[in-house]
Design a protein around this motif. Structure first.
Motif, mmCIF file in Angstrom:
data_model
loop_
_atom_site.group_PDB
_atom_site.id
_atom_site.type_symbol
_atom_site.label_atom_id
_atom_site.label_comp_id
_atom_site.label_asym_id
_atom_site.label_seq_id
_atom_site.Cartn_x
_atom_site.Cartn_y
_atom_site.Cartn_z
ATOM 1 N N ALA A 1 3.008 6.033 -2.798
ATOM 2 C CA ALA A 1 4.158 6.857 -3.178
ATOM 3 C C ALA A 1 4.276 6.976 -4.690
ATOM 4 C CB ALA A 1 5.444 6.263 -2.595
ATOM 5 N N PHE A 2 4.131 5.860 -5.392
ATOM 6 C CA PHE A 2 4.211 5.910 -6.852
ATOM 7 C C PHE A 2 3.100 6.802 -7.412
ATOM 8 C CE2 PHE A 2 5.922 1.253 -6.916
ATOM 9 C CZ PHE A 2 7.032 1.661 -6.190
ATOM 10 N N ALA A 3 1.893 6.623 -6.864
ATOM 11 C CA ALA A 3 0.753 7.416 -7.338
ATOM 12 C C ALA A 3 0.950 8.901 -7.043
ATOM 13 C CB ALA A 3 -0.543 6.919 -6.696
ATOM 14 N N ALA A 4 1.550 9.204 -5.893
ATOM 15 C CA ALA A 4 1.765 10.610 -5.528
ATOM 16 C C ALA A 4 2.691 11.304 -6.522
ATOM 17 C CB ALA A 4 2.344 10.703 -4.122
ATOM 18 N N VAL A 5 3.706 10.588 -6.981
ATOM 19 C CA VAL A 5 4.613 11.161 -7.981
ATOM 20 C C VAL A 5 3.867 11.377 -9.295
ATOM 21 C CG1 VAL A 5 6.686 10.743 -9.363
ATOM 22 C CG2 VAL A 5 6.678 10.189 -6.921
ATOM 23 N N TYR A 6 3.125 10.373 -9.710
ATOM 24 C CA TYR A 6 2.394 10.472 -10.971
ATOM 25 C C TYR A 6 1.320 11.554 -10.920
ATOM 26 C CZ TYR A 6 -0.226 8.978 -15.100
ATOM 27 O OH TYR A 6 -0.859 8.936 -16.321
ATOM 28 N N ARG B 1 -1.826 3.309 -12.352
ATOM 29 C CA ARG B 1 -2.343 2.881 -11.054
ATOM 30 C C ARG B 1 -2.989 1.499 -11.165
ATOM 31 N NH1 ARG B 1 -5.567 8.351 -10.881
ATOM 32 N NH2 ARG B 1 -5.761 7.548 -13.005
ATOM 33 N N ARG B 2 -3.866 1.332 -12.151
ATOM 34 C CA ARG B 2 -4.531 0.043 -12.326
ATOM 35 C C ARG B 2 -3.526 -1.035 -12.710
ATOM 36 N NH1 ARG B 2 -9.655 -0.555 -16.284
ATOM 37 N NH2 ARG B 2 -10.637 0.508 -14.519
ATOM 38 N N ARG C 1 0.825 -1.208 0.000
ATOM 39 C CA ARG C 1 0.000 0.000 0.000
ATOM 40 C C ARG C 1 0.857 1.256 0.000
ATOM 41 N NH1 ARG C 1 -4.889 -1.511 4.293
ATOM 42 N NH2 ARG C 1 -5.995 -2.965 2.899
ATOM 43 N N GLY C 2 1.953 1.214 0.766
ATOM 44 C CA GLY C 2 2.835 2.375 0.828
ATOM 45 C C GLY C 2 3.468 2.673 -0.512
ATOM 46 N N CYS C 3 3.948 1.632 -1.194
ATOM 47 C CA CYS C 3 4.526 1.823 -2.526
ATOM 48 C C CYS C 3 3.476 2.351 -3.495
ATOM 49 C CB CYS C 3 5.100 0.511 -3.048
ATOM 50 S SG CYS C 3 6.669 0.033 -2.294
ATOM 51 N N PHE C 4 2.286 1.787 -3.438
ATOM 52 C CA PHE C 4 1.211 2.245 -4.317
ATOM 53 C C PHE C 4 0.954 3.727 -4.113
ATOM 54 C CE2 PHE C 4 -3.154 3.106 -5.486
ATOM 55 C CZ PHE C 4 -3.295 2.445 -6.696
ATOM 56 N N ILE D 1 12.403 2.214 -9.105
ATOM 57 C CA ILE D 1 11.911 2.225 -10.481
ATOM 58 C C ILE D 1 10.470 2.724 -10.518
ATOM 59 C CG2 ILE D 1 11.329 0.778 -12.472
ATOM 60 C CD1 ILE D 1 14.309 1.228 -12.170
ATOM 61 N N GLY D 2 9.692 2.358 -9.509
ATOM 62 C CA GLY D 2 8.320 2.854 -9.435
ATOM 63 C C GLY D 2 8.261 4.364 -9.329
#
Length: 251
Positions: A86-91, A217-218, A81-84, A110-111
């Motif tokens: 963080a990656f989403a926050a950048v995007y 995200r998906r 969940r944390g990686c999801f 890489i994410g």
């Protein structure tokens, strides 16, 4: 130690990650990073965010030792969940994000860079997904934004890395500079972006995200389902237990 934010020049926020010794982030670190990037992008005075890291490498992914200490699924769920987030926050950051990468950029790294808008890298930077060697899966979504499809598959299956110069040739890294010039080069580029009108640059970011051919995200969430399967089957623990003491390879 942790995640900090500064404003080194007008219109530019610098979000810095510092988790010695190799920037392998604990669960809370991913959430803190997501919050910092989101807050910087929401600041009306900020028009570009630079994502950087202290130390030898940009990011070594998830802190595997934290997961190995856990007795239940909480650490795995938290890391996913944390990686999801963080990656989403950048995007989804409201303004462009420039990633300044030095040393190793592995796994979760890489994410982050795959979802960034621009990548500036030091000459010593290397990029890769050693997930299969660490009992994990994921972030092929983001690696596919850095290299062509067949190279992505080769790198994923073999756990090999590529250099900043190789990614520069593919067009995914904008500039490769000596390590001592990395911070300056990233901030200079961010300053050029931040010179644009703040409202218009936000519209530009939303427009470009809107025409992306893949919903990152998906796509990443789909990958995470296989990570859970690997853990439930026991194969992830079996592979992780062979994980050595080379902390630079945590992911």
């Amino acid at each position: 130690m942790g995640v900090s934010t500064s404003v080194p020049r007008e219109g530019v926020a610098l979000v810095t990650v510092d988790f010695p010794p190799v920037n392998a982030l604990p669960v809370q670190g991913w959430y803190d990073l997501a919050a910092a990037v989101g807050a910087a992008g929401a600041d009306p005075d900020i028009r570009c965010v630079v994502l950087a890291a202290e130390g030898r490498g940009f990011n070594a992914g998830v802190d595997i030792k934290e997961m190995q200490r856990a007795t239940g699924p909480e650490a795995l769920i938290g890391a996913n969940r944390g990686c999801f987030e963080a990656f989403a926050a950048v995007y989804e950051c409201e303004v462009p994000v420039v990633a300044a990468v030095q040393g190793f950029c592995l796994g979760g790294g890489i994410g982050l860079v795959g979802n960034a808008d621009v990548i500036v890298a030091a000459e010593d930077a290397t990029f890769g997904l050693p997930e299969l060697d660490r009992g994990a899966l994921g972030a092929a979504t983001h690696l596919a934004r850095l290299v062509p499809q067949h190279l992505m598959r080769t790198l994923y299956y073999t756990s090999r890395t590529v250099t900043a110069e190789e990614l520069h040739r593919h067009g995914s890294v904008f500039d490769v500079v000596p390590r001592e010039r990395l911070a300056g080069a990233a901030l200079e580029l961010a300053g050029e972006i931040a010179a644009k009108d703040g409202y218009l640059i936000r519209l530009a970011k939303a427009a470009i995200n809107g025409i992306d051919p893949v919903d990152v995200r998906r796509s990443y969430r789909f990958e995470q389902g296989f990570t859970f399967e690997a853990n439930l089957s026991g194969v992830a623990d079996r592979v992780r237990d062979t994980f050595g003491t080379d902390k630079e390879q945590q992911t």
